[in-house]
Design a protein around this motif. Structure first.
Motif, PDB file in Angstrom:
ATOM      1  N   SER A   1      20.842  36.788  12.039  1.00  0.00           N
ATOM      2  CA  SER A   1      20.512  35.654  12.898  1.00  0.00           C
ATOM      3  C   SER A   1      20.518  36.014  14.379  1.00  0.00           C
ATOM      4  N   LYS A   2      20.950  37.217  14.718  1.00  0.00           N
ATOM      5  CA  LYS A   2      21.005  37.643  16.124  1.00  0.00           C
ATOM      6  C   LYS A   2      19.609  37.606  16.737  1.00  0.00           C
TER       7      LYS A   2
ATOM      8  N   GLU B   1      24.741  36.958   7.517  1.00  0.00           N
ATOM      9  CA  GLU B   1      24.111  35.878   8.278  1.00  0.00           C
ATOM     10  C   GLU B   1      24.182  36.164   9.775  1.00  0.00           C
ATOM     11  N   LYS B   2      25.321  36.643  10.233  1.00  0.00           N
ATOM     12  CA  LYS B   2      25.489  36.967  11.650  1.00  0.00           C
ATOM     13  C   LYS B   2      24.540  38.090  12.054  1.00  0.00           C
ATOM     14  N   GLN B   3      24.431  39.117  11.209  1.00  0.00           N
ATOM     15  CA  GLN B   3      23.578  40.265  11.497  1.00  0.00           C
ATOM     16  C   GLN B   3      22.111  39.844  11.595  1.00  0.00           C
TER      17      GLN B   3
ATOM     18  N   HIS C   1      24.523  46.538   4.038  1.00  0.00           N
ATOM     19  CA  HIS C   1      25.155  46.019   2.821  1.00  0.00           C
ATOM     20  C   HIS C   1      24.772  46.893   1.623  1.00  0.00           C
TER      21      HIS C   1
ATOM     22  N   LYS D   1      29.082  43.970   2.743  1.00  0.00           N
ATOM     23  CA  LYS D   1      29.212  42.977   3.803  1.00  0.00           C
ATOM     24  C   LYS D   1      29.305  41.595   3.178  1.00  0.00           C
ATOM     25  N   SER D   2      30.115  40.748   3.786  1.00  0.00           N
ATOM     26  CA  SER D   2      30.248  39.377   3.310  1.00  0.00           C
ATOM     27  C   SER D   2      28.991  38.588   3.678  1.00  0.00           C
ATOM     28  N   LYS D   3      28.843  37.432   3.077  1.00  0.00           N
ATOM     29  CA  LYS D   3      27.709  36.566   3.388  1.00  0.00           C
ATOM     30  C   LYS D   3      27.712  36.202   4.872  1.00  0.00           C
ATOM     31  N   ALA D   4      28.890  35.926   5.422  1.00  0.00           N
ATOM     32  CA  ALA D   4      29.004  35.576   6.842  1.00  0.00           C
ATOM     33  C   ALA D   4      28.557  36.746   7.734  1.00  0.00           C
ATOM     34  N   GLU D   5      28.954  37.965   7.374  1.00  0.00           N
ATOM     35  CA  GLU D   5      28.543  39.134   8.157  1.00  0.00           C
ATOM     36  C   GLU D   5      27.030  39.321   8.113  1.00  0.00           C
TER      37      GLU D   5
END
Length: 92
Positions: free
Chosen positions: A80-81, A76-78, A58, A70-74
């Motif tokens: 939280s893996k 969080e996904k990155q 980001h 990067k969006s907040k969702a991207e």
């Protein structure tokens, strides 16, 4: 120095040293960067990223010179893996 020669001569270690200096405002030996050194170092970092940054984070310069947002969702996904909760606490 020619920009292409600069990029060819920059190693990942040199990039990390410049990144540290720009982020902290001082070289590894503790010497403070001048405003001109900080500006030049930042420009060199951006050039290096534009050529070598395949996994853009980001707010970095991605390969090809595009600024990667990067969006907040991207994000969080990155991040939280593979992470599991250690403990969850309900605060009332």
């Amino acid at each position: 120095m020619d920009i292409n020669k600069l990029l060819e001569s920059m190693t990942p270690e040199v990039f990390k040293n410049l990144q540290y200096a720009v982020e902290t405002g001082k070289w590894h030996n503790g010497t403070a960067l001048s405003a001109e050194q900080r500006s030049t170092s930042m420009q060199a970092m951006m050039l290096y990223q534009s050529k070598h940054n395949k996994e853009a984070q980001h707010m970095t310069v991605a390969q090809g010179g595009e600024i990667k947002l990067k969006s907040k969702a991207e994000l969080e996904k990155q991040f939280s893996k593979g992470q599991q909760d250690i403990v969850r606490v309900n605060v009332s």
